[in-house]
Design an enzyme around this catalytic site. Structure first.
Site, short mmCIF file in Angstrom:
data_model
loop_
_atom_site.label_atom_id
_atom_site.label_comp_id
_atom_site.label_asym_id
_atom_site.label_seq_id
_atom_site.Cartn_x
_atom_site.Cartn_y
_atom_site.Cartn_z
N LYS A 1 0.83 -1.21 0.00
CA LYS A 1 0.00 0.00 0.00
C LYS A 1 0.86 1.26 0.00
CE LYS A 1 -2.08 1.09 3.82
NZ LYS A 1 -3.01 1.04 4.96
N LYS B 1 14.39 -14.48 -34.46
CA LYS B 1 14.00 -13.24 -35.11
C LYS B 1 13.68 -13.55 -36.57
CE LYS B 1 14.84 -10.47 -31.57
NZ LYS B 1 13.81 -9.66 -30.91
N THR C 1 19.42 -9.63 -32.79
CA THR C 1 19.91 -9.12 -34.07
C THR C 1 21.42 -9.33 -34.21
OG1 THR C 1 20.15 -6.91 -33.11
CG2 THR C 1 18.09 -7.40 -34.23
#
Length: 388
Positions: A85, A131, A339
């Protein structure tokens, strides 16, 4: 034993006052004379403010000690107690959590177990990511996997965005890639891990993971901040899930990136993962393509290694950062490239070979200057991505 938490407050916040509010409000709360007969029991659950120190920057750090009896030896109840909280009360950031060594879960595999599975002990591990992330069929995945596996890759993982989609259902991807794993094993004697992304409603996810392992999955990938620490704990503690669990940090920035709110990255991606049963954890490298502090990266690395969890610096890793990564990590690291492997100018296989050529060059203490590099996969990679 107890739990200690460091909270950092900006100069505008009365840290002494807020620390007392946390110590009371995140534990027992207040009580009056009606509960005088319960005084001893109530006080045993109160947290203590151990210290409040002001730094030269004007920020203050408060250290609060919480009773271990207030939590269930898991991560969800811990997070609810230390910041639940109160996280909505204003500027404050949890920057460190210190737990008893026997709290929570240890990895089933971790650094030592994953190395044993792969039979690789004296060098960093090399990992790739499928990919493009979406739009490939199961057959496409298998073709990519075969190419990089035969080039020497240790691990490949689904992209975290790849769910159980109609275009390439998880079970079909696994079946296609499992055939590659078995063929590579027969042909080369090498084991290659494929971390399959386990997704879905929590009511079904655990059984789905069991089914994947039963069907031959030798590693799993989980997006913890999307599916929850309780899901990770359930997977890690299930005897049928006898494969390493790789963790992706998707959505961690929403919880950790603010300088004055939330949790430090090192708490969430380091400490919490280390006590929730993760075997390997991905997170941004400071020399990658995401904004990340080197100091925070080092804290994550150290927190994971303390629990035998394998660190996986990610996001923009390419052969040109290998020398720097080894200087920061030594051999117990995964070089994880999407990549940086799949977009190599020559081929994904050449991307894998470039990493191994880079590892060899570091071992021989040779330069990465273009003029000194022989023609081949590494030189092509350095021409494209440079050297960090």
């Amino acid at each position: 034993m107890a739990i200690e938490v460091d909270y950092r407050f900006p100069p505008s916040v009365d840290a002494q006052r807020q620390a007392k509010i946390i110590a009371v409000g995140q534990t027992v709360g207040t009580w009056d004379a009606r509960f005088a007969h319960k005084e001893g029991s109530l006080r045993s659950h109160l947290a203590d403010v151990l210290s409040v120190e002001t730094e030269p920057t004007g920020y203050s750090v408060a250290t609060i000690r919480f009773p271990l009896a207030n939590v269930e030896n898991d991560i969800p109840s811990l997070l609810t107690m230390i910041f639940g909280k109160y996280s909505m009360a204003g500027a404050a950031k949890v920057i460190e959590v210190r737990l008893p060594e026997n709290y929570g879960l240890c990895p089933k595999f971790g650094i030592t177990g994953i190395r044993q599975q792969l039979g690789v002990f004296n060098r960093p591990l090399v990992m790739a990511i499928f990919k493009p992330a979406l739009g490939l069929s199961a057959k496409d995945h298998a073709a990519i996997f075969s190419e990089v596996a035969y080039a020497g890759l240790d691990i490949i993982k689904d992209d975290e965005i790849m769910a159980d989609l109609d275009s390439a259902p998880t079970s079909e991807r696994l079946q296609a890639c499992r055939e590659v794993i078995e063929t590579v094993k027969q042909d080369t004697g090498r084991t290659v891990l494929y971390a399959v992304n386990v997704t879905g409603n929590a009511a079904k996810l655990l059984q789905k993971a069991r089914n994947l392992v039963s069907a031959g999955a030798n590693a799993l990938l989980l997006n913890v901040f999307a599916y929850g620490f309780s899901v990770l704990e359930a997977l890690a503690s299930d005897p049928e899930i006898n494969v390493p669990i790789f963790i992706h940090p998707a959505s961690a920035g929403a919880i950790c990136a603010s300088p004055d709110y939330g949790y430090a990255y090192s708490v969430m991606l380091g400490t919490m993962m280390g006590y929730a049963g993760a075997d390997a954890v991905l997170y941004p490298a400071h020399y990658g393509n995401l904004p990340f502090a080197a100091e925070e990266e080092a804290k994550i690395r150290d927190a994971l290694r303390e629990r035998n969890v394998l660190p996986v610096p990610s996001a923009g890793i390419h052969p040109g950062v290998v020398s720097r990564a080894l200087a920061d990590y030594g051999k117990d690291v995964v070089l994880n490239a999407g990549t940086g492997i799949m977009d190599h100018p020559d081929s994904p296989a050449a991307g894998v070979k470039a990493f191994f050529e880079a590892l060899e060059r570091v071992a021989e203490d040779k330069s990465f200057d273009l003029e000194s590099l022989p023609e081949g996969a590494l030189k092509s990679a350095i021409q494209k991505w440079g050297v960090f």
